[in-house]
Design a protein around this motif. Structure first.
Motif, short mmCIF file in Angstrom:
data_model
loop_
_atom_site.label_atom_id
_atom_site.label_comp_id
_atom_site.label_asym_id
_atom_site.label_seq_id
_atom_site.Cartn_x
_atom_site.Cartn_y
_atom_site.Cartn_z
N ARG A 147 5.75 -48.53 -15.73
CA ARG A 147 4.29 -48.53 -15.81
C ARG A 147 3.79 -47.72 -17.01
NH1 ARG A 147 1.86 -47.06 -10.03
NH2 ARG A 147 3.91 -46.12 -9.71
N HIS A 148 4.37 -46.54 -17.19
CA HIS A 148 3.92 -45.71 -18.31
C HIS A 148 4.30 -46.36 -19.64
CE1 HIS A 148 2.77 -41.60 -19.89
NE2 HIS A 148 3.23 -42.23 -20.97
N SER A 149 5.55 -46.76 -19.76
CA SER A 149 6.02 -47.35 -21.00
C SER A 149 5.25 -48.63 -21.34
CB SER A 149 7.51 -47.65 -20.90
OG SER A 149 8.03 -48.09 -22.14
N GLY A 150 4.92 -49.39 -20.31
CA GLY A 150 4.21 -50.64 -20.54
C GLY A 150 2.81 -50.47 -21.08
N GLN A 151 2.24 -49.29 -20.92
CA GLN A 151 0.88 -49.03 -21.40
C GLN A 151 0.86 -48.22 -22.70
OE1 GLN A 151 -2.14 -48.01 -18.34
NE2 GLN A 151 -0.52 -48.26 -16.84
N MET A 152 2.04 -48.00 -23.28
CA MET A 152 2.14 -47.21 -24.51
C MET A 152 2.65 -48.07 -25.66
SD MET A 152 1.38 -43.91 -24.16
CE MET A 152 2.38 -43.08 -25.40
N ALA A 153 2.16 -47.79 -26.87
CA ALA A 153 2.73 -48.39 -28.06
C ALA A 153 3.95 -47.58 -28.48
CB ALA A 153 1.70 -48.40 -29.18
N SER A 154 4.94 -48.25 -29.01
CA SER A 154 6.14 -47.56 -29.48
C SER A 154 5.80 -46.63 -30.63
CB SER A 154 7.19 -48.57 -29.93
OG SER A 154 8.31 -47.91 -30.51
N ARG A 155 6.48 -45.47 -30.66
CA ARG A 155 6.35 -44.55 -31.79
C ARG A 155 7.53 -44.69 -32.75
NH1 ARG A 155 4.39 -39.64 -27.84
NH2 ARG A 155 2.15 -39.96 -28.08
N HIS A 156 8.29 -45.76 -32.59
CA HIS A 156 9.43 -46.03 -33.47
C HIS A 156 9.04 -47.11 -34.47
CE1 HIS A 156 13.45 -47.56 -34.65
NE2 HIS A 156 13.81 -46.31 -34.47
N PRO A 157 9.50 -47.01 -35.72
CA PRO A 157 9.10 -48.00 -36.73
C PRO A 157 9.42 -49.44 -36.36
CG PRO A 157 10.16 -46.11 -37.77
CD PRO A 157 10.31 -45.92 -36.30
N SER A 158 10.44 -49.65 -35.54
CA SER A 158 10.82 -51.01 -35.15
C SER A 158 9.85 -51.63 -34.16
CB SER A 158 12.22 -51.00 -34.53
OG SER A 158 12.20 -50.35 -33.26
N GLY A 159 9.04 -50.79 -33.51
CA GLY A 159 8.17 -51.28 -32.45
C GLY A 159 8.86 -51.43 -31.11
N ARG A 160 10.15 -51.12 -31.07
CA ARG A 160 10.89 -51.24 -29.81
C ARG A 160 10.75 -49.99 -28.95
NH1 ARG A 160 16.70 -53.31 -31.91
NH2 ARG A 160 16.33 -51.53 -33.31
N LYS A 161 11.07 -50.17 -27.68
CA LYS A 161 11.06 -49.08 -26.72
C LYS A 161 12.47 -48.94 -26.12
CE LYS A 161 6.26 -50.18 -25.55
NZ LYS A 161 5.30 -50.52 -24.49
N LEU A 162 12.69 -47.84 -25.44
CA LEU A 162 13.99 -47.59 -24.85
C LEU A 162 14.44 -48.75 -23.96
CD1 LEU A 162 16.42 -45.76 -24.19
CD2 LEU A 162 14.97 -44.60 -22.49
N SER A 163 13.54 -49.26 -23.16
CA SER A 163 13.89 -50.34 -22.23
C SER A 163 14.29 -51.62 -22.93
CB SER A 163 12.72 -50.62 -21.29
OG SER A 163 11.55 -50.97 -22.01
N ASP A 164 13.89 -51.78 -24.20
CA ASP A 164 14.26 -52.98 -24.94
C ASP A 164 15.72 -52.97 -25.37
OD1 ASP A 164 11.61 -53.94 -24.87
OD2 ASP A 164 11.08 -52.80 -26.68
N LEU A 165 16.35 -51.81 -25.36
CA LEU A 165 17.68 -51.65 -25.92
C LEU A 165 18.77 -51.48 -24.86
CD1 LEU A 165 16.40 -49.26 -28.65
CD2 LEU A 165 17.59 -51.39 -29.17
N ALA A 166 18.40 -51.14 -23.65
CA ALA A 166 19.38 -50.76 -22.63
C ALA A 166 20.05 -51.98 -22.00
CB ALA A 166 18.72 -49.92 -21.55
#
Length: 249
Positions: A147-166
Motif C-alpha cells: 500500500r505504501h509503495s504503491g502510493q509513492m514514486a520511485s526515488r531511483h533513476p530507473s523508476g523501479r521499486k524494490l518489489s519490481d526486482l524481487a
C-alpha cells in the motif's frame, strides 16, 4: 477509533491476521528459495535501512534463527569501508551510489541469497542494491508495504521499486505512512511494519527449517548465547561459515 493501547492492539491483531492469511503462499516460496541456498552452502544476507534495519537483525544472528546469515548495514561504509562517520545520515538511504560499495564490502558468494526490507520500497540505495543482487544472479526476497509503495514514486533513476526486482515479495500489510491510529488535526500514531515484518521473517525462518528437516538435514540454528552451552553450540556452527558471516557491527 480512539488513540489508546487497546485500539492499537486491535489494529495490530487484525493486521497480523490479514498478513498471515494473504502471505502464506509467498512465505512458502521465500522459504523454498532460502532453503535451496542454505542446502547449497549459501548464506542469507539481510539488509534494511532506517527502521527496516530491525528486520535484518530479526534474520541474522538471533536465537532460534539460521546461523548462515549476514547482516548488511549502511554503517558498514564506516566500520568496514573506512569512510568518515559523517558520511552517515538519514538521507543516505536515498543515494543509489552507496549500494555498490555495500555490495563490495559484503562477503558474498554466488550461492548466497538476499532478503531486503524497505517499507516504502522506493529509496535509491535499496533499489540499486536490489538491482546489483539480481545482476549478480542471486535470489532476492523483498519485504515491503504494497500500500505504501504503491502510493509513492520511485526515488531511483530507473523508476523501479524494490518489489519490481524481487523473486518473492512479502507484503507487511502496513498502511500508507505506517502509523495506524489517526490523530485530531492530521497524522497518526502506532506504526505496524516492524511487527508484521518480524512475523514474516520468523515464519520464513521456521519454514526453511521445516524444509531442511524434511530433507533429513540438521538445521544450523542458533541457541541463545544466554543459556548454558549456547556459546559452544553457536561457535561450532559459525566456524563452518568463517569469513562469510559478521556479528557485532
Amino acid at each position: 477509533m480512539t488513540v489508546s493501547a487497546e485500539d492499537y492492539l486491535a489494529v495490530v491483531t487484525e493486521t497480523i491476521g490479514q498478513v498471515a492469511a494473504s502471505q502464506r503462499e509467498a512465505v512458502g516460496r521465500a522459504a523454498d528459495l532460502i532453503a535451496e541456498a542454505v542446502q547449497a552452502d549459501g548464506v542469507v544476507h539481510a539488509f534494511g535501512t532506517g527502521h527496516s534495519e530491525a528486520l535484518a537483525m530479526e534474520i541474522a544472528g538471533r536465537a532460534g534463527g539460521l546461523v548462515p546469515t549476514n547482516r548488511i548495514a549502511l554503517r558498514d561504509l564506516v566500520l568496514l569501508g573506512g569512510e568518515p562517520a559523517d558520511r552517515l545520515g538519514p538521507l543516505l538511504e536515498r543515494d543509489p551510489a552507496v549500494a555498490h560499495r555495500l555490495y563490495e564490502l559484503a562477503p558474498v558468494r554466488p550461492t548466497d541469497v538476499f532478503v531486503l526490507a524497505s517499507n516504502s520500497g522506493v529509496n535509491g540505495a535499496m533499489v540499486e542494491f536490489a538491482t546489483l543482487v539480481k545482476e549478480h544472479g542471486h535470489g532476492l526476497v523483498a519485504i515491503t508495504s504494497a500500500r505504501h509503495s504503491g502510493q509513492m514514486a520511485s526515488r531511483h533513476p530507473s523508476g523501479r521499486k524494490l518489489s519490481d526486482l524481487a523473486d518473492v515479495v512479502l507484503d507487511n500489510g502496513a498502511p500508507y505512512g505506517d502509523a495506524t491510529l489517526p490523530l485530531p488535526g492530521g497524522g497518526a500514531v502506532g506504526a505496524v511494519s516492524s511487527i508484521t515484518a518480524a512475523l514474516l521473517a520468523q515464519q520464513v525462518t521456521v519454514e526453511v527449517v521445516a524444509r531442511l528437516l524434511a530433507a533429513g538435514e540438521r538445521p544450523p540454528v542458533y541457541l541463545s548465547a544466554n543459556i548454558p552451552d549456547g556459546d559452544a553450540h553457536n561457535n561450532e556452527l559459525e566456524a563452518r561459515y568463517a569469513g562469510r558471516i559478521r556479528r557485532g557491527s
